[in-house]
Design a protein around this motif. Structure first.
Motif, short mmCIF file in Angstrom:
data_model
loop_
_atom_site.label_atom_id
_atom_site.label_comp_id
_atom_site.label_asym_id
_atom_site.label_seq_id
_atom_site.Cartn_x
_atom_site.Cartn_y
_atom_site.Cartn_z
N LEU A 139 40.16 29.04 26.02
CA LEU A 139 41.56 29.09 25.30
C LEU A 139 41.45 30.33 24.42
CD1 LEU A 139 41.33 25.30 23.83
CD2 LEU A 139 42.09 26.13 26.09
N TYR A 140 42.85 30.82 24.25
CA TYR A 140 42.94 31.83 23.48
C TYR A 140 44.14 31.80 22.77
CZ TYR A 140 42.68 36.88 21.93
OH TYR A 140 42.61 37.94 21.15
N SER A 141 44.24 32.25 21.50
CA SER A 141 45.58 32.15 20.96
C SER A 141 45.67 33.24 19.74
CB SER A 141 45.63 30.88 20.18
OG SER A 141 44.70 30.91 18.99
N SER A 142 46.70 33.82 19.73
CA SER A 142 47.10 34.99 18.56
C SER A 142 46.67 34.62 17.34
CB SER A 142 48.45 35.36 18.96
OG SER A 142 49.29 34.40 18.27
N ASP A 143 46.42 35.54 16.54
CA ASP A 143 45.86 35.48 15.11
C ASP A 143 47.20 34.97 14.38
OD1 ASP A 143 44.39 38.57 14.98
OD2 ASP A 143 43.83 36.82 15.69
N SER A 144 48.53 34.90 14.61
CA SER A 144 49.63 34.46 14.07
C SER A 144 49.64 33.08 13.99
CB SER A 144 50.71 35.03 14.30
OG SER A 144 51.24 34.75 15.77
N VAL A 145 48.99 32.26 15.12
CA VAL A 145 49.12 30.98 15.20
C VAL A 145 47.69 30.27 15.31
CG1 VAL A 145 51.19 31.25 16.66
CG2 VAL A 145 48.94 30.96 17.68
N LYS A 146 46.76 31.02 15.22
CA LYS A 146 45.40 30.52 15.23
C LYS A 146 45.00 29.38 14.04
CE LYS A 146 42.72 33.02 16.98
NZ LYS A 146 41.89 34.15 17.44
N GLY A 147 44.67 28.20 14.58
CA GLY A 147 44.49 27.28 13.35
C GLY A 147 45.73 26.44 13.29
N ARG A 148 46.87 26.72 13.71
CA ARG A 148 48.08 25.87 13.68
C ARG A 148 48.65 25.32 15.04
NH1 ARG A 148 52.62 28.10 11.78
NH2 ARG A 148 52.16 30.35 12.62
N PHE A 149 48.44 26.01 16.08
CA PHE A 149 48.77 26.01 17.47
C PHE A 149 47.83 25.66 18.26
CE2 PHE A 149 53.07 28.42 17.37
CZ PHE A 149 53.46 27.82 16.06
N THR A 150 47.86 24.62 19.04
CA THR A 150 46.81 24.25 20.21
C THR A 150 47.54 24.25 21.55
OG1 THR A 150 45.63 23.08 18.51
CG2 THR A 150 44.95 22.63 20.83
N ILE A 151 46.91 24.87 22.53
CA ILE A 151 47.41 24.95 23.92
C ILE A 151 46.66 23.88 24.75
CG2 ILE A 151 45.88 26.92 24.83
CD1 ILE A 151 48.21 27.68 26.55
N SER A 152 47.02 23.30 25.67
CA SER A 152 46.26 22.16 26.38
C SER A 152 46.86 22.12 27.63
CB SER A 152 45.95 20.87 25.76
OG SER A 152 47.01 20.19 25.62
N ARG A 153 46.11 21.29 28.55
CA ARG A 153 46.75 21.15 30.00
C ARG A 153 46.23 19.83 30.60
NH1 ARG A 153 45.52 26.09 33.51
NH2 ARG A 153 46.29 24.91 35.47
N ASP A 154 47.10 19.34 31.50
CA ASP A 154 46.91 18.13 32.23
C ASP A 154 46.93 18.63 33.56
OD1 ASP A 154 46.50 15.90 33.43
OD2 ASP A 154 47.55 14.66 31.88
N ASN A 155 45.75 18.69 34.39
CA ASN A 155 46.21 18.99 35.88
C ASN A 155 46.55 18.09 36.30
OD1 ASN A 155 45.23 21.82 35.13
ND2 ASN A 155 43.37 21.55 35.73
#
Length: 124
Positions: free
Chosen positions: A58-74
């Protein structure tokens, strides 16, 4: 060909939460790296978060780190962006993107397919 359709955008107060979803129409979803970008009025589209095919990277930008979470359901061909502690500056159209290069990326050119976007508005 991969078709992406975002949903779940809306209006939320600052400090609130929202989850946007992206449905992918493809038989090869498991091989795709997925990303979220956003574009605010008068600004360039910017990277938000990305996830590899297995969800292990996973990777997120500094502006959203700690607030936004990406996930997936294959199993469902879905990718999600959970957004917490929203701020007015998070207001933008959020775009889902996919690439078949088997690696995540942070640049617009790293992605081959795009959805139409979903509007997220955060009021102060």
């Amino acid at each position: 060909q991969v078709q992406l359709v975002e949903s779940g955008g809306g209006l939320v107060q600052a400090g609130g939460s929202l989850r946007v979803s992206c449905a992918a129409s493809t038989h090869t979803f498991r091989s795709l790296a997925m990303g979220w970008f956003r574009q605010a009025p008068g600004k360039e589209r910017e990277f938000v978060a990305a996830i590899n095919w297995s969800g292990a990277t996973l990777y997120s930008s500094d502006s959203v780190k700690g607030r936004f979470t990406i996930s997936r359901d294959n199993a469902k061909n879905m990718v999600y962006l959970q957004m917490n502690s929203l701020k007015p500056e998070d207001t933008a159209v959020y775009y889902c993107a996919a690439n078949n290069r088997q690696r995540i990326g942070v640049l617009i050119n790293d992605y081959d397919y795009w959805g139409q976007g979903t509007q997220v508005t955060v009021s102060s």
